[in-house]
Design a protein around this motif. Structure first.
Motif, PDB file in Angstrom:
ATOM      1  N   ALA A   1       3.403 -27.463 -21.756  1.00  0.00           N
ATOM      2  CA  ALA A   1       3.033 -26.884 -20.462  1.00  0.00           C
ATOM      3  C   ALA A   1       3.492 -25.435 -20.371  1.00  0.00           C
TER       4      ALA A   1
ATOM      5  N   MET B   1      -5.313 -28.876 -18.353  1.00  0.00           N
ATOM      6  CA  MET B   1      -4.201 -28.009 -17.973  1.00  0.00           C
ATOM      7  C   MET B   1      -4.633 -26.544 -18.043  1.00  0.00           C
TER       8      MET B   1
ATOM      9  N   VAL C   1       3.520 -28.093 -12.920  1.00  0.00           N
ATOM     10  CA  VAL C   1       3.496 -29.346 -13.674  1.00  0.00           C
ATOM     11  C   VAL C   1       4.762 -30.145 -13.380  1.00  0.00           C
TER      12      VAL C   1
ATOM     13  N   MET D   1      -2.946 -33.107 -22.553  1.00  0.00           N
ATOM     14  CA  MET D   1      -3.071 -31.881 -21.778  1.00  0.00           C
ATOM     15  C   MET D   1      -4.516 -31.373 -21.764  1.00  0.00           C
ATOM     16  N   ARG D   2      -5.230 -31.605 -22.853  1.00  0.00           N
ATOM     17  CA  ARG D   2      -6.643 -31.189 -22.899  1.00  0.00           C
ATOM     18  C   ARG D   2      -7.486 -32.030 -21.944  1.00  0.00           C
TER      19      ARG D   2
ATOM     20  N   VAL E   1       2.427 -35.632 -14.949  1.00  0.00           N
ATOM     21  CA  VAL E   1       2.310 -36.347 -16.221  1.00  0.00           C
ATOM     22  C   VAL E   1       3.289 -37.513 -16.204  1.00  0.00           C
TER      23      VAL E   1
ATOM     24  N   HIS F   1       5.756 -32.499 -23.487  1.00  0.00           N
ATOM     25  CA  HIS F   1       4.876 -32.041 -22.410  1.00  0.00           C
ATOM     26  C   HIS F   1       5.463 -30.801 -21.723  1.00  0.00           C
TER      27      HIS F   1
END
Length: 344
Positions: A183, A161, A167, A156-157, A236, A179
Motif C-alpha cells: 500500500a 488500489m 488503507v 491489491m489489483r 483489507v 499489504h
C-alpha cells in the motif's frame, strides 16, 4: 536409492523429520535443490491441512536446478529459481478472463513432495509455466517472499488500489505486513493497521503503518480519529476471525472497497448489513493465491526494492528445527516470517 530429509506434517504439534527417496525425474521434468523455504500461515491452518496429513508442506521456495530432463530447453543445471506450486492451464474460461487463480488446473497442480524437503521434483506443467529464474541480485531469502507477495499483489489489483487512498489493514501477520508495504509502495496517503498482538503492532509501525490500533479497541472510531473524520477507502481483512470481519465491514468509507484476503473456516456464515453496504456504495471483493502475472510483478518489486522483505524475517531455522518453526507460526506471537533451510 538415495534418500533425503523431509519435514513430515501430521498436525501443528507433530512435525517429524523423516527420510524419503530423492525424487526421480522424467525427460520433461526438473529436480530442484531447495535452499530456503518459508512457513506460510496457511501451512498451520490445521482445519485445512490435517485432512490430507501426513504430507510434506511448503510452497514458498527458492533453490537451484540440479537436474533437467533431456526435453527441457528453457532451464539448465545451476539456474537459481523460484518454482510456483500451483499453475494454471491458460486455456479455460477463467484463465482467458484473467482469473487464473480460479482455474481447476491451478487448484490441482503441485510440485513433489513439498518445499520442506531437500529436493523437489518439478512436473512438466510447472516447468512450462511455473518456474522463474531469479535475478542475480536476489537472495534465496528474498525468493521465499515471491509467492506471498504475489498473493498480495493480486489482492491489491482486484481491489483497484489507487494513489492517495487511505488503507486499513486488519491483522498484522505476514500478509498484513506485506499489504502495508505494498500500500505504501502504491502511494497510499495513510496506512492504518490493527492486531491484538503488541509485537505485531510494533512491526506494523516499523514496516510502514502510519497508525496502529489494538483490535480490542473501537477500530472504526479510531480510524475516523486518525483519518480526518473519515473511515478507510480500502479495508483489507487479513484474519478470518468473526469479530475482525464485522470490524472490517464497519470500517469502510462510502464508496470504499472491502478486500477479503483471509478466509474463515468452511461453513462459517457472517451476517452483514446489506442496507448499510448498499447505501454506502461499498464494493466487496475477495482474492485467492497469485497468478503468473502477479508472480512476475512480485519478483520485480522485490528486485528493485519497491517492497523490501528481508526486514520481515524473524527466524532462520534448519530443516531439523521444522517442528519449532511450525509452533512459532501457529502460535502467532513473536514471529513474522520463519524460514527453513533444508541444506543446513
Amino acid at each position: 536409492m538415495k534418500k533425503m530429509q523431509v519435514a513430515m506434517y501430521y498436525n501443528n504439534n507433530d512435525v517429524r523429520i523423516e527420510k524419503m527417496p530423492i525424487p526421480e525425474i522424467d525427460d520433461n521434468e526438473m529436480l530442484v535443490k531447495v535452499k530456503a523455504s518459508g512457513i506460510c500461515g496457511s501451512d498451520v491452518m490445521e482445519w485445512y491441512r490435517i485432512k490430507k496429513a501426513p504430507l510434506v508442506l511448503g510452497h514458498e521456495i527458492a533453490g537451484d536446478i540440479v537436474e533437467v530432463g533431456k526435453n527441457v530447453e528453457k532451464y539448465k543445471v545451476g539456474d537459481k529459481v523460484f518454482v510456483s506450486h500451483h499453475v494454471p492451464c491458460n486455456t479455460c474460461r477463467y484463465c482467458l478472463d484473467g482469473q487464473h487463480t480460479l482455474c481447476d488446473t491451478l487448484h490441482s497442480t503441485n510440485f513433489y513432495p513439498g518445499g520442506f524437503a531437500e529436493y523437489l521434483r518439478v512436473p512438466e506443467i510447472n516447468v512450462d509455466r511455473g518456474t522463474f529464474i531469479l535475478p542475480k541480485e536476489m537472495t534465496y531469502d528474498e525468493g521465499v517472499f515471491i509467492e506471498p507477495l504475489a498473493c498480495v499483489v493480486r489482492g491489491m489489483r482486484i481491489a483497484e488500489m489507487k494513489l492517495g487512498k487511505s488503507v486499513l489493514v486488519i491483522g498484522s501477520g505476514i500478509a498484513g505486513l506485506l499489504h502495508i508495504k505494498l500500500a505504501r509502495a502504491l502511494g497510499a496517503n495513510k496506512v492504518i493497521a490493527t492486531d491484538i498482538n503488541d509485537y505485531r503492532l510494533k512491526m506494523a509501525k516499523k514496516l510502514g503503518a502510519d497508525i496502529v490500533i489494538n483490535a480490542n479497541e473501537n477500530v472504526p472510531v479510531k480510524v475516523k480519529k486518525y483519518n480526518d473524520g473519515r473511515l478507510a477507502d480500502l479495508v483489507v481483512l487479513c484474519t478470518g476471525v468473526i469479530p475482525a470481519v464485522k470490524q472490517a465491514i464497519n470500517s469502510v468509507d462510502r464508496g470504499g472497497t472491502l478486500l477479503f484476503f483471509a478466509p474463515t473456516e468452511p461453513g462459517v456464515e457472517i451476517p452483514f448489513p446489506l442496507f448499510d453496504l448498499w447505501n454506502k456504495g461499498v464494493k466487496m471483493v475477495s482474492t485467492y493465491a497469485g497468478g503468473p502475472r502477479d508472480i512476475a510483478d512480485a519478483i520485480e518489486m522485490i528486485r528493485f526494492k519497491k517492497v523490501t522483505v528481508a526486514d520481515m524475517i524473524s527466524h532462520k531455522l534448519s530443516l531439523s528445527e521444522a517442528a519449532k518453526g511450525f509452533k512459532l507460526v501457529a502460535q502467532a506471537q513473536e514471529s513474522i516470517k520463519v524460514i527453513l533451510y533444508p541444506q543446513k
